[in-house]
Design an enzyme around this catalytic site. Structure first.
Site, PDB file in Angstrom:
ATOM      1  CG  LEU A  53      -2.048  -1.268   1.350  1.00  0.00           C
ATOM      2  CD1 LEU A  53      -2.520  -0.810   2.602  1.00  0.00           C
ATOM      3  CD2 LEU A  53      -2.893  -1.009   0.246  1.00  0.00           C
ATOM      4  CG  ASP A  54       0.530   4.239  -2.806  1.00  0.00           C
ATOM      5  OD1 ASP A  54       1.423   3.538  -3.491  1.00  0.00           O
ATOM      6  OD2 ASP A  54      -0.375   4.711  -3.717  1.00  0.00           O
ATOM      7  CE  LYS A  55       5.912   8.256   4.938  1.00  0.00           C
ATOM      8  NZ  LYS A  55       7.162   9.300   4.641  1.00  0.00           N
ATOM      9  CG  HIS A 162       0.832   6.078  -7.192  1.00  0.00           C
ATOM     10  ND1 HIS A 162       1.985   7.008  -7.637  1.00  0.00           N
ATOM     11  CD2 HIS A 162       1.429   5.484  -6.047  1.00  0.00           C
ATOM     12  CE1 HIS A 162       2.558   6.825  -6.650  1.00  0.00           C
ATOM     13  NE2 HIS A 162       2.498   5.945  -5.707  1.00  0.00           N
TER      14      HIS A 162
END
Length: 251
Positions: A53-55, A162
């Site tokens: 998962l993105d930050k 993304h």
């Protein structure tokens, strides 16, 4: 201590907080919090990542407890047999469900891919989305006297980098708090008027076949205080009750 939403002898799933990196990276050398190291220390056992998962994204993050299980889970992700659902708050009114079928070119990192000369080709990228609620607030952000927001359920079929953030920006409903693809003016307005500055994207649900037992697992990650705070201000409490926590510490 990170919230564990499922654990057995083969795998573990946690509710990743927004702002945490999944693993240590030299691209973010000043960061001190990493999910993998924290989970390893928390359970006293090595963990193997199977997705990321993105930050700035919160929610359900699945890890294996052996390389064998990691390989089997990775295959499920690769073959798109794991169902993923996210929730997001976006700019504007989204009035009906639809499918975004918009190819995305792999994004190069300015540092890590500095010397890469290969030109990436657009890859098929598909996202299902459906509106759950919308609100108009008597607050001027930008050129309009009021501001409109929608709560969405997002279901990515593919898993590009993304993807959800880029797809929502593509249809001109950027996710609130997205500093890369979003609306800077909207982000500042929401931060100022609603005291919310995080990316409003939450990985809420994972459904998949257990790689060892064959049982179907359905994992739900509840929303954090920042989400609850904004849902409350927009009058959306009760719209997705399975994600809500019983107590609000910020409202």
């Amino acid at each position: 201590m990170l919230e564990v939403i499922y654990q057995d002898q083969h795998l573990i799933a946690i509710n990743k907080p927004a702002g945490w990196l999944v693993h240590r990276s030299w691209l973010d050398r000043h960061e001190t919090r990493f999910v993998m190291q924290t989970v390893r220390d928390q359970i006293g056992q090595h963990v193997f990542p199977v997705h990321r998962l993105d930050k700035p994204t919160s929610g359900a993050l699945l890890m294996a407890l052996s390389s064998e299980v990691a390989c089997l889970l990775a295959q499920q992700f690769e073959h798109h047999t794991i169902e993923k659902k996210y929730h997001a708050i976006v700019r504007g009114y989204v009035n009906q469900a639809d499918i975004i079928n918009y190819a995305l070119t792999e994004e190069k990192d300015k540092i890590a891919d500095k010397y890469t000369s290969k030109i990436s080709q657009p890859q098929p990228s598909i996202t299902h989305y459906s509106p759950l609620a919308k609100v108009e607030c008597p607050i001027e952000i930008g050129r309009y006297p009021t501001s409109r927001f929608s709560l969405l359920a997002l279901r990515p079929i593919t898993g590009r980098k993304h993807q959800l953030r880029r797809h929502m920006a593509h249809i001109r409903h950027p996710i609130i708090g997205d500093t890369t693809y979003g609306d800077l003016r909207q982000n500042r307005g929401v931060s100022h008027h609603f005291a919310s500055s995080r990316l409003m994207l939450h990985a809420s649900y994972l459904s998949f076949k257990h790689p060892m037992t064959g049982d179907k697992l359905q994992l739900i990650a509840k929303s954090d205080d920042a989400w609850m705070h904004l849902l409350s201000q927009f009058g959306w409490l009760g719209i997705v009750p399975e994600l809500e926590r019983q107590h609000l510490s910020m409202v």
